[in-house]
Design an enzyme around this catalytic site. Structure first.
Site, PDB file in Angstrom:
ATOM      1  N   CYS A 167      99.443  51.440 134.499  1.00 42.08           N
ATOM      2  CA  CYS A 167     100.045  50.744 133.353  1.00 42.08           C
ATOM      3  C   CYS A 167     100.853  51.671 132.455  1.00 42.08           C
ATOM      4  O   CYS A 167     101.422  51.233 131.456  1.00 42.08           O
ATOM      5  CB  CYS A 167      98.968  50.020 132.567  1.00 42.08           C
ATOM      6  SG  CYS A 167      98.159  48.761 133.568  1.00 42.08           S
ATOM      7  N   HIS A 191      98.859  51.580 123.175  1.00 41.78           N
ATOM      8  CA  HIS A 191      98.588  50.863 124.416  1.00 41.78           C
ATOM      9  C   HIS A 191      97.823  49.574 124.083  1.00 41.78           C
ATOM     10  O   HIS A 191      98.200  48.500 124.528  1.00 41.78           O
ATOM     11  CB  HIS A 191      97.783  51.745 125.377  1.00 41.78           C
ATOM     12  CG  HIS A 191      97.623  51.140 126.724  1.00 41.78           C
ATOM     13  ND1 HIS A 191      98.656  51.054 127.620  1.00 41.78           N
ATOM     14  CD2 HIS A 191      96.558  50.546 127.322  1.00 41.78           C
ATOM     15  CE1 HIS A 191      98.244  50.455 128.725  1.00 41.78           C
ATOM     16  NE2 HIS A 191      96.971  50.120 128.557  1.00 41.78           N
ATOM     17  N   HIS A 224      99.584  42.064 128.545  1.00 37.40           N
ATOM     18  CA  HIS A 224      99.785  43.392 129.124  1.00 37.40           C
ATOM     19  C   HIS A 224     100.835  43.316 130.235  1.00 37.40           C
ATOM     20  O   HIS A 224     100.576  42.772 131.300  1.00 37.40           O
ATOM     21  CB  HIS A 224      98.455  43.917 129.661  1.00 37.40           C
ATOM     22  CG  HIS A 224      98.487  45.368 130.012  1.00 37.40           C
ATOM     23  ND1 HIS A 224      99.652  46.047 130.278  1.00 37.40           N
ATOM     24  CD2 HIS A 224      97.491  46.277 130.136  1.00 37.40           C
ATOM     25  CE1 HIS A 224      99.374  47.305 130.558  1.00 37.40           C
ATOM     26  NE2 HIS A 224      98.067  47.473 130.475  1.00 37.40           N
TER      27      HIS A 224
END
Lengths: 398, 81
Positions: free
Chosen positions: A154, A292, A327
């Site tokens: 990610c 994040h 996300h």
């Protein structure tokens, strides 16, 4: 820059939705029928490429390269980089992304059923490769410089921007198209669902992603793409390009621990500190952090510890755009860089939505519950990924 | 399948699957030079024949197929009786 996201498919719409704190998350019952426990997903529309691209290009593309194409097209047009210009210059491309799991899955199905590779067809190889996005875009846009994809879970596209920056700094490239792309197909979410990393708040899709909130219960899968044109400063000035920001610092780290899935505040601290050092900047010079913060219990906690340790008494705004977008996986770093650039350009900090009961771990962080009008001169964009990879970018106004 | 049916099926493949303009699909048109067919398209054509016409075209045979008429002829010669 260009964007194709669940909160808009052009920069203007995305800016407005960031200001309004609008969520792009929906519940899709088909995902539950497929076998996922989490039925939540970022609502990213598939573009109609037929009027835009010949079949010979389209046939090798899948969801994530379609998004990447749309974002890159917007970025190239905005930067006034024409087809003729691309033939004269060796422009590179670096994207954080992976293979099309839909394409790869289809190939496996054919092989299991037919036991004959001829039946797979000619597109499987171009869809199942880890550089699926860059091989398609480099061909479509006729790019002649560095051509590669970056895989770092990610954190992939945040690293892609950092690596692109290193190519520019080294003088090996004058211009690089960088970005990230991610698919929303349910098969891509299987692994994360299997390790129970995803939210089960299926009843309230728009309230499901709640970074730093006590009731956060996991990340919400999403997708889309973002693209940016990195250009050497003098080169950009010489051709009269509009400059939206300078990449002042890139920092990275790896946990170096034996746990493959657990985030680590010490490592995240090092990545962000390294970015500050690289930028020759002090913590008090950062006005905004886009963390994040994916709405997982441990991930948000570790990141909050890292931010507080590094920024101490200084309190930059910290806002998680994932609260609205979910996300965006491989694309997250690039999308969030674009969101942050838009906030810097238009002078606001988007809210971290769904922050009803702030977790103790986030106390001391300056989290906006509503849109804040403010001047941003520099921001830090932080991404982490499985395997312990962290990436931090610092971008400042020119 | 008659010759006319073969020609119709091949033309339909060129138009619907490969999205070539109908006006360029002439018997003497060259696949590469006139239609713009790529090596990837040739694999697509082999797959199409294999799936829909009941025989597996050989890769080496493809080297000798240069025009639209060659495609018609090849299928007519190899179609299972």
């Amino acid at each position: 820059m260009g964007i194709w996201s669940c909160i808009g498919q052009d920069l203007q719409t995305v800016t407005e939705n960031l200001k309004q704190g609008r969520s792009g998350i929906i519940f899709d019952p088909e995902r539950v029928k497929y076998g996922l426990h989490c039925g939540l997903i970022g609502n990213v529309p598939r573009p109609n490429l037929k009027p835009l691209l010949e079949r010979r290009f389209r046939v090798n593309m899948q969801e994530l390269s379609e998004y990447a194409y749309m974002a890159s097209k917007e970025a190239l047009e905005m930067a006034k980089i024409s087809s003729d210009y691309r033939k004269q210059k060796d422009i590179g491309i670096i994207f954080g992304s992976g293979c099309s799991s839909v394409g790869f899955d289809a190939m496996c199905d054919v092989m299991r059923n037919e036991k004959d590779s001829l039946m797979v067809g000619p597109s499987a190889i171009f869809q199942g490769d880890a550089s699926h996005v860059t091989m398609n875009l480099a061909t479509i846009f006729g790019l002649r410089g560095i051509n590669m994809s970056v895989g770092a879970a990610c954190a992939s596209s945040n690293h892609a921007i950092g690596i692109g920056t290193m190519f520019i700094r080294s003088g090996m490239q004058e211009m690089v198209l960088v970005g990230g792309a991610m698919e929303t197909s349910p098969i891509n979410a299987v692994g994360e669902d299997a390790i129970e990393a995803l939210s089960l708040n299926n009843d309230k899709p728009q309230q499901a992603c709640r970074p730093f909130d006590k009731k956060r219960d996991g990340l919400i899968p999403s997708g889309g793409a973002a693209a940016l044109i990195l250009e050497e400063y003098e080169h950009a000035i010489a051709r009269g390009a509009t400059i939206y920001g300078e990449i002042a610092g890139y920092g990275f780290s790896s946990n170096g621990t034996e746990t493959i899935a657990a985030p680590d505040s010490e490592s995240e601290y090092r990545a962000m500190a390294n970015a500050l050092r690289d930028a020759h900047m002090k913590p008090e010079q950062i006005d905004l952090i886009n963390p994040h913060a994916a709405s997982t219990q441990i991930g948000d906690r570790e990141e909050a510890i890292a931010i507080k340790k590094l920024f101490g008494v200084h309190h930059p705004w910290v806002t998680s755009t994932k609260s609205m977008t979910g996300h965006e996986g491989w694309a997250a770093g690039a999308c969030e860089t674009v969101y942050s650039l838009l906030m810097m350009q238009h002078g606001f900090v988007a809210p971290t939505i769904n922050l009803e009961h702030m977790d103790e771990c986030a106390e001391g962080l300056r989290l906006p519950r509503k849109t804040e009008q403010t001047t941003i001169n520099a921001f830090l964009n932080h991404s982490t990924g499985l395997g312990g990879t962290s990436s931090a970018l610092i971008i400042k106004k020119i | 399948m008659t010759r006319e049916e073969i020609e119709q099926r091949v033309n339909r493949f060129f138009i619907e699957t490969l999205e070539f303009e109908e006006s360029v699909i002439m018997p003497d048109a060259y696949l590469k030079e006139d239609l713009g067919m790529t090596s990837v398209d040739v694999v697509e054509m082999r797959l199409h024949i294999y799936k829909h016409l009941g025989f597996q075209p050989q890769k080496k045979d493809m080297m000798n197929i240069r025009t639209v008429r060659d495609v018609y002829d090849y299928i007519e010669q190899h179609l299972p009786k």
